[in-house]
Design an enzyme around this catalytic site. Structure first.
Site, short mmCIF file in Angstrom:
data_model
loop_
_atom_site.label_atom_id
_atom_site.label_comp_id
_atom_site.label_asym_id
_atom_site.label_seq_id
_atom_site.Cartn_x
_atom_site.Cartn_y
_atom_site.Cartn_z
N HIS A 16 21.22 65.43 110.40
CA HIS A 16 21.96 64.57 109.45
C HIS A 16 20.93 63.92 108.52
O HIS A 16 20.42 62.84 108.79
CB HIS A 16 22.78 63.52 110.21
CG HIS A 16 23.70 62.73 109.33
ND1 HIS A 16 25.01 62.45 109.67
CD2 HIS A 16 23.53 62.15 108.12
CE1 HIS A 16 25.59 61.73 108.73
NE2 HIS A 16 24.70 61.53 107.77
N HIS A 18 20.33 63.40 104.40
CA HIS A 18 20.74 63.55 103.00
C HIS A 18 19.48 63.75 102.17
O HIS A 18 18.60 62.88 102.15
CB HIS A 18 21.47 62.30 102.51
CG HIS A 18 22.77 62.07 103.22
ND1 HIS A 18 23.98 62.51 102.70
CD2 HIS A 18 23.07 61.48 104.39
CE1 HIS A 18 24.95 62.17 103.53
NE2 HIS A 18 24.43 61.55 104.57
N ASP A 20 19.05 63.71 98.96
CA ASP A 20 18.89 62.76 97.85
C ASP A 20 18.59 61.35 98.33
O ASP A 20 18.16 60.50 97.55
CB ASP A 20 20.12 62.77 96.93
CG ASP A 20 21.43 62.71 97.69
OD1 ASP A 20 21.45 63.06 98.89
OD2 ASP A 20 22.44 62.31 97.10
N GLY A 171 30.32 59.50 101.65
CA GLY A 171 30.76 58.50 100.68
C GLY A 171 31.41 57.30 101.33
O GLY A 171 31.29 57.09 102.54
N GLU A 201 31.90 55.02 110.83
CA GLU A 201 30.72 54.31 110.33
C GLU A 201 31.22 53.01 109.68
O GLU A 201 31.14 51.94 110.26
CB GLU A 201 29.97 55.19 109.32
CG GLU A 201 28.73 54.53 108.74
CD GLU A 201 28.10 55.34 107.59
OE1 GLU A 201 28.79 56.18 106.99
OE2 GLU A 201 26.91 55.12 107.31
ZN ZN Z 1 25.09 60.28 106.14
#
Ligand code: ZN
Length: 332
Positions: A16, A18, A20, A171, A201
């Site tokens: 996991h 990202h 960016d 998001g 989350e």
């Molecule tokens: Zn994430």
């Protein structure tokens, strides 16, 4: 025997991550230069401030704001390719054995690239490094991007294979509920694209239940499942991998209600926990640090940390031959 970073070197896995949210200071400078707007006027501390949350991070929405600057640096074909290559080289340097890098192609389309061009450029970058990584294409939570999300799923289906391995939903979970995205993942199921979903989350157990009902093969974060013992039992029984990103969850407040020991509770309940970093620059962490932190907080030894790495291999979207090789690396 105490867990040591040195022993983990060469065995690290992050599922996991990202891309960016994982731009180093030097990568930010390089990407800005490629875009014709060098960051020469900024000190390293000033660049860091633009790509990383401080200790005062309020919630997931403030956390997500830290993606604005990095995203501005990944908007041309050359920048996308270089971004992926640089990240892979950095992971290799740090002693990773394998990683699944995720990004939302639609987020790299602000200056005219199509999602297909983004995926092509990312694959070019991926192939330019000899580090072993795969790509997960993220859909984004939003009010008016159904068409863009469906396009992402179609591309994931088209490119599914050795390099693109899955889709995701990322998001603002508290603003756009998981269940709203059921049509997007119905299409993923039709195309045979496996997917993970950020759930549990910023939102609670129902979000995790919705992700499971939609067919998620893994759950991103998922720590708020700990608010619901029946859900924890279900996750344990079904062995659905939970991608825990401890530092990020402290920063976004995901662990506030359930407490910092929620990760330990999930482990004790028999859940397939995988330790991940989420965002190396935004969260200012990496998976080696996360494993050391958790072994400290939860009192884990080498055997338990090895098991966490083996969980990551089991949970990975890689093919069986790659998984067998990684198990050998971790055991060796
Ligand atoms: Zn994430």
């Amino acid at each position: 025997m105490a867990v040591s970073l040195e022993r983990l070197r060469g065995r690290l896995i992050d599922l996991h991550l990202h891309s960016d949210g994982s731009i180093s200071i030097s990568a930010a400078r390089r990407l800005a230069e490629l875009g014709g707007t060098p960051l020469d006027a900024l000190s390293d501390a000033e660049v860091f401030d633009r790509i990383s949350v401080g200790d005062s991070c309020e919630d997931l929405n403030e956390y997500l704001d830290k993606f604005v600057f990095p995203l501005s640096l990944i908007q041309t074909r050359e920048q996308v390719a270089e971004h992926i290559r640089l990240l892979e080289d950095e992971l290799k340097e740090r002693g990773y054995a394998y990683a699944e890098l995720r990004f939302a192609p639609q987020s790299f389309c602000e200056r005219g690239l199509t999602q297909r061009q983004v995926v092509e450029a990312a694959l070019e970058g991926l192939r330019a490094s000899d580090f072993e990584a795969r790509l997960i294409l993220c859909c984004m939570r939003g009010a008016d991007n159904l068409a863009a999300n469906l396009e992402t799923i179609e591309l994931a289906g088209e490119y599914l294979g050795n390099e693109v391995v899955a889709a995701d939903l990322a998001g603002a979970e508290a603003i756009f509920p998981t269940a709203d995205f059921a049509p997007v993942f119905e299409r993923a199921r039709e195309l045979g694209v496996p997917f993970t979903i950020h759930a549990g989350e910023a939102d609670g157990p129902q979000s995790v239940r919705d992700a499971l009902a939609m067919g998620a093969a893994r759950i991103g974060h998922g720590v708020r499942a700990a608010e619901d013992p029946a859900l924890v039992r279900e996750l344990a029984e079904r062995q659905v991998p939970i991608e825990v990103c401890y530092t990020s969850e402290l920063q976004t407040g995901a662990l506030e209600g359930v407490g910092v020991h929620a990760v330990g509770e999930l482990l004790e309940a028999g859940c397939k926990v995988v330790i991940c970093s989420d965002n190396n620059s935004v969260s200012n962490t990496w998976v080696g640090r996360e494993l050391m932190l958790l072994s400290d907080v939860l009192g884990l030894g080498n055997a338990e940390v090895t098991q966490l790495l083996l969980n990551a291999v089991d949970a990975s979207f890689a093919d069986e031959a790659t998984k067998a090789r990684l198990r050998g690396v971790i055991a060796g």
